[in-house]
Design a protein around this motif. Structure first.
Motif, mmCIF file in Angstrom:
data_model
loop_
_atom_site.group_PDB
_atom_site.id
_atom_site.type_symbol
_atom_site.label_atom_id
_atom_site.label_comp_id
_atom_site.label_asym_id
_atom_site.label_seq_id
_atom_site.Cartn_x
_atom_site.Cartn_y
_atom_site.Cartn_z
ATOM 1 N N MET A 61 -34.089 -13.958 26.978
ATOM 2 C CA MET A 61 -35.108 -14.282 26.469
ATOM 3 C C MET A 61 -35.095 -14.621 24.938
ATOM 4 O O MET A 61 -34.124 -14.021 24.341
ATOM 5 N N SER A 62 -35.661 -15.514 24.403
ATOM 6 C CA SER A 62 -35.816 -15.935 23.113
ATOM 7 C C SER A 62 -36.977 -14.800 22.560
ATOM 8 O O SER A 62 -37.525 -14.357 23.170
ATOM 9 N N ILE A 63 -36.803 -15.094 21.201
ATOM 10 C CA ILE A 63 -37.874 -14.107 20.630
ATOM 11 C C ILE A 63 -38.783 -15.145 19.743
ATOM 12 O O ILE A 63 -38.260 -16.070 19.026
ATOM 13 N N LYS A 64 -39.873 -14.539 19.309
ATOM 14 C CA LYS A 64 -41.054 -15.357 18.548
ATOM 15 C C LYS A 64 -41.401 -14.241 17.518
ATOM 16 O O LYS A 64 -41.312 -13.203 17.695
ATOM 17 N N ILE A 65 -41.963 -15.012 16.618
ATOM 18 C CA ILE A 65 -42.598 -14.129 15.658
ATOM 19 C C ILE A 65 -44.092 -14.551 15.529
ATOM 20 O O ILE A 65 -44.639 -15.692 15.901
ATOM 21 N N THR A 66 -44.753 -13.288 15.577
ATOM 22 C CA THR A 66 -46.272 -13.552 16.025
ATOM 23 C C THR A 66 -47.006 -13.741 14.653
ATOM 24 O O THR A 66 -46.469 -13.576 13.627
ATOM 25 N N GLU A 67 -48.392 -13.906 14.753
ATOM 26 C CA GLU A 67 -49.141 -14.205 13.531
ATOM 27 C C GLU A 67 -49.134 -12.917 12.827
ATOM 28 O O GLU A 67 -49.834 -13.068 11.805
ATOM 29 N N ASP A 68 -48.853 -11.812 13.238
ATOM 30 C CA ASP A 68 -48.673 -10.662 12.362
ATOM 31 C C ASP A 68 -48.038 -10.853 11.361
ATOM 32 O O ASP A 68 -47.781 -9.847 10.378
ATOM 33 N N CYS A 69 -46.882 -11.773 11.462
ATOM 34 C CA CYS A 69 -46.005 -11.665 10.158
ATOM 35 C C CYS A 69 -46.551 -11.622 8.792
ATOM 36 O O CYS A 69 -47.435 -12.401 8.600
ATOM 37 N N ASN A 87 -27.481 -16.809 14.185
ATOM 38 C CA ASN A 87 -27.636 -17.866 14.590
ATOM 39 C C ASN A 87 -28.467 -19.130 13.762
ATOM 40 O O ASN A 87 -28.617 -20.208 14.168
ATOM 41 N N HIS A 88 -28.848 -18.447 12.644
ATOM 42 C CA HIS A 88 -29.600 -19.296 11.748
ATOM 43 C C HIS A 88 -30.678 -20.064 12.532
ATOM 44 O O HIS A 88 -31.022 -21.202 12.300
ATOM 45 N N ALA A 89 -31.455 -18.998 13.230
ATOM 46 C CA ALA A 89 -32.491 -19.523 14.113
ATOM 47 C C ALA A 89 -33.921 -19.164 13.486
ATOM 48 O O ALA A 89 -34.931 -19.627 13.963
ATOM 49 N N ILE A 90 -33.944 -18.490 12.423
ATOM 50 C CA ILE A 90 -35.377 -18.092 11.601
ATOM 51 C C ILE A 90 -35.488 -18.948 10.205
ATOM 52 O O ILE A 90 -34.336 -19.088 9.527
ATOM 53 N N PHE A 112 -40.719 -18.574 11.257
ATOM 54 C CA PHE A 112 -40.645 -18.892 13.003
ATOM 55 C C PHE A 112 -39.247 -18.846 13.438
ATOM 56 O O PHE A 112 -38.383 -18.901 12.649
ATOM 57 N N ILE A 113 -39.062 -18.646 14.785
ATOM 58 C CA ILE A 113 -37.603 -18.850 15.573
ATOM 59 C C ILE A 113 -37.699 -20.035 16.315
ATOM 60 O O ILE A 113 -38.435 -20.519 17.113
ATOM 61 N N VAL A 114 -36.612 -20.725 16.040
ATOM 62 C CA VAL A 114 -36.088 -21.849 16.855
ATOM 63 C C VAL A 114 -35.719 -21.331 18.248
ATOM 64 O O VAL A 114 -34.660 -20.761 18.104
ATOM 65 N N SER A 115 -36.355 -21.463 19.312
ATOM 66 C CA SER A 115 -36.001 -20.942 20.681
ATOM 67 C C SER A 115 -34.519 -21.436 21.076
ATOM 68 O O SER A 115 -33.929 -20.794 21.637
ATOM 69 N N GLU A 116 -34.469 -22.959 20.788
ATOM 70 C CA GLU A 116 -33.356 -23.277 21.265
ATOM 71 C C GLU A 116 -31.868 -22.739 20.516
ATOM 72 O O GLU A 116 -30.732 -23.109 21.110
ATOM 73 N N LYS A 117 -32.163 -22.123 19.593
ATOM 74 C CA LYS A 117 -31.101 -21.400 18.820
ATOM 75 C C LYS A 117 -30.853 -19.916 19.021
ATOM 76 O O LYS A 117 -29.946 -19.296 18.516
ATOM 77 N N CYS A 118 -32.095 -19.172 19.403
ATOM 78 C CA CYS A 118 -32.181 -17.865 19.607
ATOM 79 C C CYS A 118 -31.345 -17.452 21.013
ATOM 80 O O CYS A 118 -31.567 -17.827 22.061
ATOM 81 N N PRO A 132 -40.478 -5.021 9.515
ATOM 82 C CA PRO A 132 -41.419 -3.899 9.080
ATOM 83 C C PRO A 132 -42.763 -3.945 9.575
ATOM 84 O O PRO A 132 -43.524 -2.789 9.734
ATOM 85 N N VAL A 133 -43.258 -4.882 10.455
ATOM 86 C CA VAL A 133 -44.516 -4.870 10.967
ATOM 87 C C VAL A 133 -44.420 -5.280 12.730
ATOM 88 O O VAL A 133 -45.501 -5.602 13.159
ATOM 89 N N ASN A 134 -43.207 -5.240 13.137
ATOM 90 C CA ASN A 134 -42.844 -5.322 14.490
ATOM 91 C C ASN A 134 -43.673 -6.653 14.983
ATOM 92 O O ASN A 134 -44.136 -6.892 16.247
ATOM 93 N N CYS A 135 -43.395 -7.615 14.146
ATOM 94 C CA CYS A 135 -43.933 -8.973 14.703
ATOM 95 C C CYS A 135 -43.122 -9.908 15.526
ATOM 96 O O CYS A 135 -43.416 -11.068 16.077
ATOM 97 N N CYS A 136 -41.766 -9.541 15.409
ATOM 98 C CA CYS A 136 -40.703 -10.130 16.381
ATOM 99 C C CYS A 136 -40.583 -9.700 17.855
ATOM 100 O O CYS A 136 -40.379 -8.464 17.910
ATOM 101 N N ILE A 137 -41.128 -10.404 18.583
ATOM 102 C CA ILE A 137 -41.175 -9.974 19.960
ATOM 103 C C ILE A 137 -40.354 -10.592 20.982
ATOM 104 O O ILE A 137 -40.313 -11.927 20.719
ATOM 105 N N LEU A 138 -40.239 -10.327 22.233
ATOM 106 C CA LEU A 138 -39.547 -11.079 23.268
ATOM 107 C C LEU A 138 -40.557 -12.229 23.568
ATOM 108 O O LEU A 138 -41.780 -11.857 23.819
#
Length: 109
Positions: free
Chosen positions: A1-9, A21-24, A59-65, A82-88
């Motif tokens: 899975m790649s990870i994404k950052i939610t709007e709670d960021c 991976n310098h994906a963020i 944001f996370i670039v899924s192609e690099k995560c 700190p706010v648990n916004c990085c999720i699978l």
């Protein structure tokens, strides 16, 4: 899975330097596949700046995560946020993640 950052960021930026991976990227920033890895040696297309995936939040670039496979036991962005916004996000097998890591970090010969 790649990870994404939610709007709670909250745009604290803690995750960005942790990514091997310098994906963020910060919201609104252009990105390249070759940022922070050895891809620039392989194909000029990897050096083409891409549009930001998000404007206002990191944001996370899924192609690099790779979920930090090959570097750490756990995804570092998830651990540090700190706010648990990085999720699978999307499912990828361990083999697919290892292949992606090898593509990003295999030096040109």
């Amino acid at each position: 899975m790649s990870i994404k950052i939610t709007e709670d960021c909250i745009n604290c930026g803690a995750c960005e330097p942790e990514c091997p991976n310098h994906a963020i990227y910060e919201g609104g920033k252009t990105w390249k596949m070759s940022d922070g890895n050895s891809l620039f040696h392989k194909n000029e297309d990897y050096n083409i700046p891409q549009k930001p995936k998000k404007k206002d939040t990191y944001f996370i670039v899924s192609e690099k995560c790779t979920e930090c496979i090959g570097f750490y036991e756990e995804p570092q962005c998830i651990m540090i946020c700190p706010v648990n916004c990085c999720i699978l996000d999307m499912y990828e097998t361990k083999e697919e993640l290892i292949n992606k890591k090898n593509l990003l970090h295999t030096h040109h010969k």
